[in-house]
Design a protein around this motif. Structure first.
Motif, PDB file in Angstrom:
ATOM      1  N   ALA A  91       0.833  -1.206   0.000  1.00 46.91           N
ATOM      2  CA  ALA A  91       0.000   0.000   0.000  1.00 46.91           C
ATOM      3  C   ALA A  91       0.866   1.253   0.000  1.00 46.91           C
ATOM      4  O   ALA A  91       0.607   2.210  -0.743  1.00 46.91           O
ATOM      5  CB  ALA A  91      -0.922  -0.009   1.217  1.00 46.91           C
ATOM      6  N   LEU A  92       1.908   1.250   0.836  1.00 48.75           N
ATOM      7  CA  LEU A  92       2.798   2.412   0.895  1.00 48.75           C
ATOM      8  C   LEU A  92       3.522   2.617  -0.430  1.00 48.75           C
ATOM      9  O   LEU A  92       3.676   3.755  -0.898  1.00 48.75           O
ATOM     10  CB  LEU A  92       3.810   2.234   2.025  1.00 48.75           C
ATOM     11  CG  LEU A  92       4.802   3.381   2.229  1.00 48.75           C
ATOM     12  CD1 LEU A  92       4.074   4.689   2.525  1.00 48.75           C
ATOM     13  CD2 LEU A  92       5.782   3.049   3.348  1.00 48.75           C
ATOM     14  N   ARG A 102      -5.321   2.324  -5.372  1.00 48.58           N
ATOM     15  CA  ARG A 102      -4.788   1.001  -5.035  1.00 48.58           C
ATOM     16  C   ARG A 102      -4.205   1.010  -3.622  1.00 48.58           C
ATOM     17  O   ARG A 102      -4.365   0.046  -2.871  1.00 48.58           O
ATOM     18  CB  ARG A 102      -3.717   0.590  -6.045  1.00 48.58           C
ATOM     19  CG  ARG A 102      -3.050  -0.749  -5.728  1.00 48.58           C
ATOM     20  CD  ARG A 102      -2.159  -1.218  -6.870  1.00 48.58           C
ATOM     21  NE  ARG A 102      -1.325  -2.346  -6.486  1.00 48.58           N
ATOM     22  CZ  ARG A 102      -1.749  -3.599  -6.384  1.00 48.58           C
ATOM     23  NH1 ARG A 102      -3.017  -3.884  -6.628  1.00 48.58           N
ATOM     24  NH2 ARG A 102      -0.923  -4.571  -6.037  1.00 48.58           N
ATOM     25  N   ALA A 103      -3.544   2.100  -3.258  1.00 50.44           N
ATOM     26  CA  ALA A 103      -2.987   2.208  -1.908  1.00 50.44           C
ATOM     27  C   ALA A 103      -4.095   2.104  -0.867  1.00 50.44           C
ATOM     28  O   ALA A 103      -3.944   1.426   0.158  1.00 50.44           O
ATOM     29  CB  ALA A 103      -2.235   3.525  -1.753  1.00 50.44           C
ATOM     30  N   THR A 104      -5.213   2.764  -1.129  1.00 48.43           N
ATOM     31  CA  THR A 104      -6.343   2.716  -0.194  1.00 48.43           C
ATOM     32  C   THR A 104      -6.884   1.302  -0.064  1.00 48.43           C
ATOM     33  O   THR A 104      -7.127   0.811   1.047  1.00 48.43           O
ATOM     34  CB  THR A 104      -7.463   3.655  -0.670  1.00 48.43           C
ATOM     35  OG1 THR A 104      -6.948   4.985  -0.777  1.00 48.43           O
ATOM     36  CG2 THR A 104      -8.630   3.641   0.300  1.00 48.43           C
ATOM     37  N   ILE A 133      -3.731   9.562   3.265  1.00 42.67           N
ATOM     38  CA  ILE A 133      -4.530   9.576   2.038  1.00 42.67           C
ATOM     39  C   ILE A 133      -5.741  10.488   2.210  1.00 42.67           C
ATOM     40  O   ILE A 133      -6.061  11.303   1.335  1.00 42.67           O
ATOM     41  CB  ILE A 133      -4.962   8.144   1.670  1.00 42.67           C
ATOM     42  CG1 ILE A 133      -3.734   7.316   1.254  1.00 42.67           C
ATOM     43  CG2 ILE A 133      -5.998   8.162   0.552  1.00 42.67           C
ATOM     44  CD1 ILE A 133      -4.019   5.836   1.073  1.00 42.67           C
ATOM     45  N   ALA A 134      -6.419  10.369   3.359  1.00 44.07           N
ATOM     46  CA  ALA A 134      -7.603  11.195   3.609  1.00 44.07           C
ATOM     47  C   ALA A 134      -7.242  12.675   3.624  1.00 44.07           C
ATOM     48  O   ALA A 134      -7.961  13.507   3.054  1.00 44.07           O
ATOM     49  CB  ALA A 134      -8.245  10.789   4.936  1.00 44.07           C
ATOM     50  N   ASN A 141     -11.437  15.990   8.595  1.00 42.97           N
ATOM     51  CA  ASN A 141     -12.058  15.357   9.760  1.00 42.97           C
ATOM     52  C   ASN A 141     -11.766  13.860   9.803  1.00 42.97           C
ATOM     53  O   ASN A 141     -11.443  13.306  10.862  1.00 42.97           O
ATOM     54  CB  ASN A 141     -13.567  15.592   9.750  1.00 42.97           C
ATOM     55  CG  ASN A 141     -13.927  17.032  10.053  1.00 42.97           C
ATOM     56  OD1 ASN A 141     -13.154  17.757  10.683  1.00 42.97           O
ATOM     57  ND2 ASN A 141     -15.090  17.468   9.599  1.00 42.97           N
ATOM     58  N   ARG A 142     -11.874  13.207   8.643  1.00 40.48           N
ATOM     59  CA  ARG A 142     -11.573  11.767   8.600  1.00 40.48           C
ATOM     60  C   ARG A 142     -10.095  11.533   8.899  1.00 40.48           C
ATOM     61  O   ARG A 142      -9.743  10.606   9.642  1.00 40.48           O
ATOM     62  CB  ARG A 142     -11.930  11.194   7.227  1.00 40.48           C
ATOM     63  CG  ARG A 142     -11.485   9.750   7.036  1.00 40.48           C
ATOM     64  CD  ARG A 142     -12.054   9.137   5.760  1.00 40.48           C
ATOM     65  NE  ARG A 142     -11.369   7.912   5.384  1.00 40.48           N
ATOM     66  CZ  ARG A 142     -11.534   6.744   5.990  1.00 40.48           C
ATOM     67  NH1 ARG A 142     -12.357   6.648   7.016  1.00 40.48           N
ATOM     68  NH2 ARG A 142     -10.874   5.675   5.581  1.00 40.48           N
ATOM     69  N   ALA A 143      -9.232  12.370   8.343  1.00 47.76           N
ATOM     70  CA  ALA A 143      -7.798  12.225   8.603  1.00 47.76           C
ATOM     71  C   ALA A 143      -7.509  12.364  10.093  1.00 47.76           C
ATOM     72  O   ALA A 143      -6.730  11.587  10.666  1.00 47.76           O
ATOM     73  CB  ALA A 143      -7.010  13.262   7.808  1.00 47.76           C
ATOM     74  N   THR A 144      -8.142  13.342  10.733  1.00 52.66           N
ATOM     75  CA  THR A 144      -7.918  13.556  12.165  1.00 52.66           C
ATOM     76  C   THR A 144      -8.349  12.338  12.967  1.00 52.66           C
ATOM     77  O   THR A 144      -7.637  11.888  13.874  1.00 52.66           O
ATOM     78  CB  THR A 144      -8.687  14.799  12.646  1.00 52.66           C
ATOM     79  OG1 THR A 144      -8.220  15.946  11.927  1.00 52.66           O
ATOM     80  CG2 THR A 144      -8.470  15.026  14.133  1.00 52.66           C
TER      81      THR A 144
END
Length: 337
Positions: A91-92, A102-104, A133-134, A141-144
């Motif tokens: 993924a990385l 694809r990473a997600t 990614i987010a 907000n999702r990233a946090t």
């Protein structure tokens, strides 16, 4: 043995020799018809390919390793956890190559396995990548939320490198969300940890953090930024994590039986140990307690004997672990005298 030696050579920067060892190990494993020894050579060859910048070959070796580990299933200890790590690595790699979709997909598959296996150390990395990614997609907000969950796992393991990585990335998220004071605090806390670890930031990350600092200075003013940064720089590890997680610092539990009762340590010896943990020299301790340096040395000698350790740092670490030394923090006082 050969594959392990190959990975060691790669870690020392000798990719050609490392790859040669892994290729020899893989050839022997195929000749013997034994699938288990082929797994690590695949991973080593993937590392070598990535070091050379041949990401397509690296992806191929990772995929072969994943197939081998999945074939082993639960018949070999750690096969499935390692398969989940390979998924995270894939993924990385996809993320670094710009294939975010694809990473997600790979990171989410890895995370699902890691949750099932309760493999929290690896889950931390998968969550961290999904958070990056987010944030790149503008989903602050999702990233946090993802960073908070990941940081919670990193803090449980007390992995300082993982923790400072979160401080850095959360500062970027806070900048995007307009939380400039918190961003400056995290920059200060992260700077303190980077100093402690002694590592060097990559050019890209340094440029990103410099951008956060620049924008925070504009938003807060030079004085406001400096005050927030200095406040973050002075935080203890748990205080910095609490701010990053936006939770209250838990109150210290009752101390229980006195140190004298449990260890035979006198109150004066405990005072000396606390000052040692604060990084004070014998001369400074003598001045603080109004005693001679010879008396300080005597107290320290008694402490080492009672705690059955050889050095002052060992005494501090043991006392902290046994809850007889309140308040010592490895960030504020990394080198007891």
């Amino acid at each position: 043995m050969l594959s392990g030696a190959g990975c060691l050579w790669m870690m020392q920067g000798d990719e050609p020799r490392g790859t040669a060892f892994c290729e020899e190990a893989l050839a022997i494993a195929h000749e013997l018809g034994n699938v288990s020894p082929t797994d690590v050579p695949y991973i080593g060859l993937a590392i070598g390919a990535n070091v050379r910048g041949d990401y397509d070959e690296g992806a191929r070796w990772n995929e072969e390793a994943l197939i081998a580990f999945r074939a082993l299933g639960d018949t070999v200890p750690n096969a499935l956890p390692l398969a989940s790590v390979i998924l995270s690595n894939m993924a990385l790699l996809s993320f670094n190559l710009g294939d975010v979709d694809r990473a997600t997909m790979l990171a989410e598959e890895a995370l699902a396995m890691q949750r099932t296996l309760a493999f929290t150390w690896a889950a931390c990395d998968s969550l961290f990548l999904l958070a990056r990614i987010a944030n790149g997609r503008g989903e602050a907000n999702r990233a946090t939320d993802l960073y908070r969950e990941s940081l919670g796992l990193a803090s449980e393991h007390r992995d300082l490198q993982q923790i400072v990585d979160h401080f850095d990335q959360l500062a970027l998220v806070d900048r995007e969300a307009g939380r400039f004071e918190r961003a400056a605090l995290l920059l200060g806390a992260g700077s303190r940890l980077h100093e402690l670890l002694g590592g060097h930031l990559g050019v890209e990350l340094q440029a990103s953090l410099d951008g956060v600092a620049r924008d925070a200075r504009v938003a807060l003013g030079e004085q406001g930024f400096n005050e927030a940064w200095q406040a973050g720089h002075g935080l203890s590890l748990d205080e910095a994590i609490a701010i990053a997680l936006e939770v209250e610092v838990a109150p210290r539990p009752p101390s229980g039986p006195s140190p004298e009762a449990r260890w035979g340590v006198t109150r004066r010896e405990l005072e000396v140990l606390c000052l040692v943990a604060d990084g004070q020299t014998d001369h400074e301790i003598a001045g603080t307690l109004f005693i001679s340096r010879r008396t300080v040395n005597t107290h320290v000698s008694h402490l080492l004997a009672k705690l059955d350790v050889q050095t002052r740092r060992q005494a501090v670490a043991l006392a902290q672990a046994k809850k007889i030394l309140p308040g010592w923090d490895p960030i504020r006082n990394p080198n007891p005298s």
